[in-house]
Motif scaffolding. Structure first.
Motif, mmCIF file in Angstrom:
data_model
loop_
_atom_site.group_PDB
_atom_site.id
_atom_site.type_symbol
_atom_site.label_atom_id
_atom_site.label_comp_id
_atom_site.label_asym_id
_atom_site.label_seq_id
_atom_site.Cartn_x
_atom_site.Cartn_y
_atom_site.Cartn_z
ATOM 1 N N ALA A 476 40.704 21.898 16.000
ATOM 2 C CA ALA A 476 40.595 22.108 17.441
ATOM 3 C C ALA A 476 41.165 23.474 17.775
ATOM 4 O O ALA A 476 42.105 23.945 17.136
ATOM 5 C CB ALA A 476 41.333 21.017 18.212
ATOM 6 N N CYS A 477 40.570 24.113 18.798
ATOM 7 C CA CYS A 477 40.978 25.467 19.146
ATOM 8 C C CYS A 477 40.826 25.647 20.653
ATOM 9 O O CYS A 477 39.797 25.271 21.227
ATOM 10 C CB CYS A 477 40.126 26.492 18.393
ATOM 11 N N VAL A 521 37.858 30.132 14.462
ATOM 12 C CA VAL A 521 38.719 31.297 14.651
ATOM 13 C C VAL A 521 38.148 32.129 15.777
ATOM 14 O O VAL A 521 36.949 32.459 15.780
ATOM 15 C CB VAL A 521 38.826 32.146 13.363
ATOM 16 N N ALA A 522 38.986 32.485 16.736
ATOM 17 C CA ALA A 522 38.540 33.261 17.883
ATOM 18 C C ALA A 522 38.389 34.723 17.502
ATOM 19 O O ALA A 522 39.225 35.295 16.797
ATOM 20 C CB ALA A 522 39.535 33.112 19.030
ATOM 21 N N GLU A 523 37.280 35.340 17.998
ATOM 22 C CA GLU A 523 37.051 36.760 17.790
ATOM 23 C C GLU A 523 37.359 37.554 19.057
ATOM 24 O O GLU A 523 37.783 38.697 18.986
ATOM 25 C CB GLU A 523 35.599 37.000 17.377
ATOM 26 N N GLY A 524 37.184 36.970 20.178
ATOM 27 C CA GLY A 524 37.427 37.639 21.450
ATOM 28 C C GLY A 524 37.642 36.614 22.536
ATOM 29 O O GLY A 524 37.790 35.410 22.273
ATOM 30 N N VAL A 528 33.836 32.838 19.308
ATOM 31 C CA VAL A 528 34.533 32.228 18.175
ATOM 32 C C VAL A 528 33.577 32.146 16.990
ATOM 33 O O VAL A 528 32.351 32.176 17.154
ATOM 34 C CB VAL A 528 35.066 30.814 18.506
ATOM 35 N N TRP A 529 34.145 32.064 15.818
ATOM 36 C CA TRP A 529 33.382 31.800 14.599
ATOM 37 C C TRP A 529 33.722 30.402 14.120
ATOM 38 O O TRP A 529 34.888 29.987 14.141
ATOM 39 C CB TRP A 529 33.729 32.822 13.511
ATOM 40 N N LEU A 530 32.727 29.690 13.673
ATOM 41 C CA LEU A 530 32.888 28.331 13.170
ATOM 42 C C LEU A 530 32.362 28.279 11.743
ATOM 43 O O LEU A 530 31.304 28.850 11.431
ATOM 44 C CB LEU A 530 32.136 27.320 14.034
ATOM 45 N N ALA A 531 33.084 27.595 10.871
ATOM 46 C CA ALA A 531 32.699 27.573 9.461
ATOM 47 C C ALA A 531 32.977 26.211 8.864
ATOM 48 O O ALA A 531 33.851 25.467 9.313
ATOM 49 C CB ALA A 531 33.447 28.646 8.669
ATOM 50 N N VAL A 572 32.119 30.767 3.411
ATOM 51 C CA VAL A 572 32.685 31.997 3.973
ATOM 52 C C VAL A 572 33.723 31.570 5.009
ATOM 53 O O VAL A 572 33.420 30.788 5.913
ATOM 54 C CB VAL A 572 31.600 32.872 4.615
ATOM 55 N N ARG A 573 34.948 32.098 4.857
ATOM 56 C CA ARG A 573 36.062 31.658 5.699
ATOM 57 C C ARG A 573 36.493 32.800 6.619
ATOM 58 O O ARG A 573 36.990 33.827 6.143
ATOM 59 C CB ARG A 573 37.221 31.208 4.820
ATOM 60 N N PRO A 574 36.343 32.677 7.929
ATOM 61 C CA PRO A 574 36.861 33.706 8.841
ATOM 62 C C PRO A 574 38.383 33.626 8.932
ATOM 63 O O PRO A 574 38.957 32.542 9.041
ATOM 64 C CB PRO A 574 36.197 33.360 10.175
ATOM 65 N N ILE A 575 39.035 34.784 8.864
ATOM 66 C CA ILE A 575 40.494 34.868 8.853
ATOM 67 C C ILE A 575 40.917 35.924 9.853
ATOM 68 O O ILE A 575 40.352 37.025 9.894
ATOM 69 C CB ILE A 575 41.014 35.215 7.449
ATOM 70 N N ALA A 576 41.937 35.613 10.647
ATOM 71 C CA ALA A 576 42.396 36.524 11.689
ATOM 72 C C ALA A 576 43.321 37.588 11.102
ATOM 73 O O ALA A 576 44.269 37.269 10.377
ATOM 74 C CB ALA A 576 43.113 35.745 12.784
ATOM 75 N N PHE A 577 43.041 38.858 11.427
ATOM 76 C CA PHE A 577 43.890 39.992 11.082
ATOM 77 C C PHE A 577 44.248 40.713 12.379
ATOM 78 O O PHE A 577 43.544 40.573 13.397
ATOM 79 C CB PHE A 577 43.159 40.932 10.132
ATOM 80 N N PRO A 578 45.317 41.510 12.365
ATOM 81 C CA PRO A 578 45.674 42.215 13.601
ATOM 82 C C PRO A 578 44.571 43.131 14.112
ATOM 83 O O PRO A 578 44.467 43.356 15.320
ATOM 84 C CB PRO A 578 46.920 43.024 13.192
ATOM 85 N N ASP A 579 43.752 43.679 13.225
ATOM 86 C CA ASP A 579 42.711 44.611 13.641
ATOM 87 C C ASP A 579 41.326 43.977 13.649
ATOM 88 O O ASP A 579 40.327 44.680 13.601
ATOM 89 C CB ASP A 579 42.712 45.834 12.720
ATOM 90 N N GLY A 580 41.242 42.664 13.705
ATOM 91 C CA GLY A 580 39.948 41.989 13.765
ATOM 92 C C GLY A 580 39.814 40.930 12.700
ATOM 93 O O GLY A 580 40.730 40.671 11.916
ATOM 94 N N LEU A 581 38.641 40.296 12.669
ATOM 95 C CA LEU A 581 38.418 39.215 11.724
ATOM 96 C C LEU A 581 38.045 39.765 10.357
ATOM 97 O O LEU A 581 37.359 40.785 10.230
ATOM 98 C CB LEU A 581 37.297 38.295 12.213
#
Length: 1021
Positions: A476-477, A521-524, A528-531, A572-581
């Motif tokens: 959940a997000c 994982v939220a992009e903006g 969001v991206w769902l995987a 493929v796993r989306p992962i949050a980084f400080p400068d983007g996914l």
């Protein structure tokens, strides 16, 4: 809670003072001054009597104020209510023990050598543990009770009726037991050994001895049984239960003023910190003794003091944090805060599987070492990282954590637990809501925690757990950062839930997604991206809210990137980084290029987090420049700077390897919680200790107890005569993450490039030749730090067959051998030249013959005509020139084929060869036409009959082909006689023979037309 502090203060003019201040619910501090020699003793006065002078009153107030400052300086906050159990690493004797190298169970003493290796005294001798390896040795052939190491590497040993020293482990042991006869004193059990740069003290139960490097002398005789000692400012202090603390600095030894109070205090233990000594006795008072004859006293809580007395303290040590650690024989390890409050007890129920402790060593850099009744234990203390597992109430398979109303909740597969302050000083996980279903993930909001499960979505509130949706949900997000809108992923897609007046309700499914969703994982703000987790299912979802700020499926756009270009097949796993996914896959880390609509590899991150080190599972951004990344089962801190991403050290690397990572959570106070498959770990960044510097590795020869110190050039170590096979062992003195320490090396000048990093700590060099070599070694630890290079030079003498006289002999033999080889080679070349000449001649002849020979029939061709005429001219006789042409040969080729035609030509050629004399020359003149030149030394009387015989030879007998077919064949012959066998005469005769051949053909074939102008026709037989 009742607490007491006692403090001793130094006064001006070399005054010696004791200030005792007891703080209870009511504070009473009546004091008086008693002048004694050069000190003033301050003691409590019953009834609060006043001093007799104003100056004494002013001085009294000054001392009281100073005492209060000390009390406040040592006061501290209560024990951390969420402090879990510290990390404990055990070293069992069974790991080290073998028939050849037995290890005693009881670790009587732990000492740290100059190179950071641990020396453990036990009932089988000594154990040397350097973090990446171990060795055993018994220098006294009995129990070793104590040891002391100096900075120069020398180690002094105390044993039963024996004492002595050695320069390196496993080397020569110098025993001092002969001094027993010289001093006329029997030696006992040496439980204490103390050493500084110039002096060493050996203490048995009754006497203390001093060794200056040349002489052993007795300096003190005890009034009680002595077992405890420590160094204070390079002087030795021993604990005599019948006299107090004995300072062995001078001769004779004397009692430290004020330490008489230890007489009758019951069982006491003595330890040390950087600048003070620490004593703890059964009277429940912890005392700190300084070199300025000051003492600070901390009175323990009554119940704790009673518990300590029953556990029987065996060792005490001051910790770098200001607290104290007390080891006991029967109750485990007690940890105290600087003010004396109990911080925790580590025993059998707290992760310490053996609570009987003999010795204690606080290194201040990499942990607290315990010498137990069975092996060693290293405790990460102070606890930058603490744990919650089955030992403090949390069942296995934790899933996540979250905070609600200031309380921390831990979620495992068994239910939901809340962190509570537990007995023994460490927090525990107490059951809060046992839902009875499989729980998956935790999502944090301001006023609730949401937990996904097989039974749907639950909201955890202070009153309990409430079910919001019954569909199986994995993740959940919160959307748009609004706690009233929740996107949920489940077994068959995703759906949105919103909170309204009537509570939480599902407002619709996300369109276009029917596969399971395990990660969101939220992009903006609205993307969001769902995987999925087990298959390549990857979606990007974006939406717009309507005028009422309500979400609807119609306002949602879903893009399917399951088959997107650039990424290899698989999840493929989306992962949050400080400068983007960042997108992690089996082929590495990628960024999504929105303009190209494809995934582009991130070269920098792939270099820093290579795929061969494991899969990148999740991340936790800390700020704009830092992120914690979980790669396989390792937690790595990355920081972005001017040169891009780099790795920084972090206590999270201390988390044990092997457990499956579940979740990362950053608390409101920046505390980081890490969930793995077997425990939940808590990291408080403000407690992060300074890591010990990573020392260069040592190199040890396996064949001998020899440590190769840094030696280059003229100091290179001489290892004998080459060639040799050397086994070299690397040791790094690294204990945190010792199982993952890696080494790399190179042998100069043989290996100009570094070898690969490897956990293997043994380097085998096979058949090293003579000469000078330098072995360079580096260490890398779990924090990805590289040690500086250590260079070890060694020399191998060349064997006799490589020395000067042998080389000269080799040179002479070489010259002689070269001369013999040259002579032999010359003969070989000459013979080969002759053979080659002969071969060329034969090949030339063969080529010449081939050039004048018909390939089909083997007869001569036209090119041989000039040669034949020269040969006939040399004979000087007339020559028969006959042209023989096969009749109707074209018909054979056209009807039966060229293969049959070739067989006919070959058969006719054989008949002609067999019919002509040996001196004749036979040509295949062209096609089906043959030329026969026959020398006629006796004239040409019989020439006509010879030509007629050829006509019969060809036509009388049918020709049989390879397929057993039989055919009749005739020929026509024109002939002439050349009177002179020269080229001109023969060519003229050849022209006339050709005219005669045409005449024979025109006359009806199968006939001969010759020089007498008569035609002979063959009659069929």
């Amino acid at each position: 809670m009742e607490r007491s502090w006692n403090a001793r203060l130094a006064l001006p003019a070399h005054a010696f003072a004791i200030v005792e201040v007891t703080l209870n619910r009511k504070v009473h501090m009546p004091v008086c001054f008693t002048n004694a020699s050069n000190s003033m003793l301050i003691k409590p006065i019953a009834g609060g009597r006043k001093s007799g002078s104003r100056s004494s009153s002013r001085r009294n107030s000054w001392v009281i104020a100073s005492a209060m400052l000390i009390v406040l300086a040592n006061a501290h906050a209560l024990a951390d209510p969420e402090q879990g159990l510290p990390l404990i690493q055990t070293f069992s004797p069974s790991v080290f023990d073998s028939p050849a190298t037995p290890v005693g169970a009881q670790a009587f003493d732990i000492e740290r050598a100059a190179d950071r290796a641990l020396l453990v005294s036990n009932n089988e001798g000594l154990l040397r543990l350097d973090g990446t390896g171990w060795r055993t040795w018994n220098p006294v052939r009995g129990s070793v009770l104590a040891s002391a190491a100096r900075d120069d590497g020398r180690v002094f040993v105390g044993a039963v009726n024996d004492l002595g020293y050695f320069d390196h482990f496993g080397g020569e042991f110098v025993s001092l037991r002969d001094w027993s006869a010289k001093l006329e004193q029997p030696f006992g059990e040496f439980w204490t050994v103390l050493a500084n740069d110039t002096m060493t003290w050996f203490v048995d139960r009754e006497r203390a001895y001093r060794w200056n490097g040349q002489r052993l002398e007795m300096v003190y005789t005890a009034q009680g049984e002595m077992r405890q000692g420590a160094l204070l400012d390079a002087s030795a202090v021993i604990l005599d239960p019948g006299a107090g603390l004995i300072l062995l600095a001078g001769n004779p030894a004397y009692v430290i003023p004020g330490s008489e109070r230890l007489i009758g205090a019951g069982n006491c233990v003595l330890g040390k910190s950087a600048t003070t000594l620490v004593t703890l006795c059964n009277d429940g008072v912890l005392r700190l003794w300084s070199s300025q004859t000051q003492v600070q006293e901390v009175t323990l809580q009554t119940t704790v003091a009673r518990q300590m007395a029953q556990a029987r303290p065996s060792a005490v040590a001051a910790l770098p944090s200001g607290g104290y650690a007390v080891a006991t024989r029967y109750g485990g390890l007690f940890l105290f805060e600087p003010g004396g409050a109990l911080q925790g007890i580590l025993a059998n129920q707290s992760g310490l599987d053996n609570a009987r402790i003999f010795s204690l060593l606080a290194t201040g850099a990499d942990g607290l070492w315990l010498g137990r009744d069975y092996g060693l234990a290293m405790i990460e203390w102070p606890g930058q990282v603490s744990r919650f597992d089955i030992d403090n109430g949390l069942p296995r398979m934790p899933q996540g954590v979250g905070r609600l109303d200031g309380r921390m909740y831990l979620v495992s597969s068994a239910g939901i637990f809340r962190v509570e302050s537990g007995t023994g000083g460490f927090a525990r996980a107490e059951p809060f809501a046992l839902i009875g279903t499989s729980l998956f993930e935790v999502t944090q909001s301001a006023n609730a925690l949401f937990v996904t499960s097989t039974d749907g979505l639950y909201a955890l509130e202070s009153s309990g757990a409430r079910q919001l949706d019954k569909r199986l949900s994995y993740v959940a997000c919160f959307m748009d950062g609004v706690p009233a809108r929740l996107l949920v992923g489940g077994e068959h897609g995703a759906w949105m839930m919103e909170h309204g007046v009537d509570g939480w309700r599902a407002v619709g499914n996300v369109p276009g997604i029917s596969s399971e969703i395990r990660r969101i994982v939220a992009e903006g703000p609205s993307t969001v991206w769902l995987a999925s987790r087990s298959a390549r299912q990857l979606f990007r979802m974006s939406w717009k809210l309507d005028a009422n700020q309500t979400w609807s499926p119609e306002s949602t756009q879903v893009e399917d990137f399951s088959d997107a270009a650039g990424v290899s097949p698989g999840p493929v796993r989306p992962i949050a980084f400080p400068d983007g996914l960042v997108f992690a896959s089996a082929s590495g880390l990628f960024r999504f290029d929105n303009a190209q609509r494809r995934f582009i590899p991130d070269a920098a991150l792939n270099l820093l987090l290579p795929r061969q080190n494991g899969e990148v599972r999740s991340s936790l951004p800390l700020d704009k420049h830092r992120v914690i990344v979980v790669q396989h089962d390792r937690y790595r801190m990355l920081q972005f700077g001017a040169e891009g991403w780099s790795e920084q050290t972090s206590p999270l690397a201390r988390i044990p390897r092997g457990a499956w990572p579940r979740a990362l959570f950053r608390d409101t106070d920046d505390t980081i919680w890490v969930t793995t498959s077997d425990a939940v770990y808590r990291h408080r960044p403000e407690l992060q200790s300074v890591l010990p510097s990573l020392l260069p590795p040592r190199v040890e020869l396996e064949r001998a107890p020899l440590i190769l110190e840094s030696s280059i050039g003229s100091d290179a170590l001489h290892l004998g005569v080459a060639p040799q096979s050397l086994a070299l062992r690397f040791a790094g003195s690294v204990y945190v993450g010792a199982d993952d320490v890696q080494f790399r090396s190179r042998l100069l000048p043989v290996e100009p490039e570094w070898g690969e990093w490897s956990k293997r700590s043994v380097r085998e060099l096979g058949f090293v030749p003579g000469g000078d070599f330098v072995l360079e070694v580096q260490t890398r630890d779990i924090f990805d730090r590289h040690s500086r290079t250590n260079r070890f030079g060694f020399h191998l003498d060349r064997p006799w067959y490589q020395r000067g006289w042998a080389l000269a002999l080799y040179a002479v033999a070489l010259v002689g051998g070269v001369w013999l080889i040259v002579r032999w080679r010359d003969r070989q070349l000459r013979a080969r030249a002759l053979a080659l000449e002969r071969q060329i001649r034969e090949r030339t002849q063969a080529l010449e013959i081939a050039s004048v020979t018909d390939q089909l029939t083997g007869l001569h061709n036209r090119r041989y005509f000039e040669i034949a005429t020269r040969a006939l001219f040399a004979q000087g006789s007339s020559t028969l020139v006959a042209l023989i042409d096969l009749d109707h040969f074209k018909r054979i080729n056209d009807t039966l084929g060229h293969d049959v035609g070739d067989q006919v030509l070959t058969a006719v050629a054989h008949r002609l060869v067999n019919s002509a004399p040996r001196s004749s020359v036979l040509f295949r003149w062209g096609g089906e036409e043959f030329l026969l030149l026959v020398p006629l030394p006796d004239g040409y009387a019989d020439a006509e009959s010879f030509v007629r015989s050829i006509l019969h030879r060809v036509g009388d007998t049918p020709i049989t082909t390879t397929d057993n077919a039989s055919m009749e064949l005739t020929c026509s012959i024109g002939w002439e006689i050349a009177a002179q066998s020269d080229a001109t005469s023969i060519r003229e005769s050849l022209r006339l023979a050709d005219l005669n051949l045409y005449a024979a053909k025109n006359g009806g074939r199968d006939r001969v037309y010759g020089a007498n102008a008569a035609i002979y026709h063959r009659l069929p037989s």
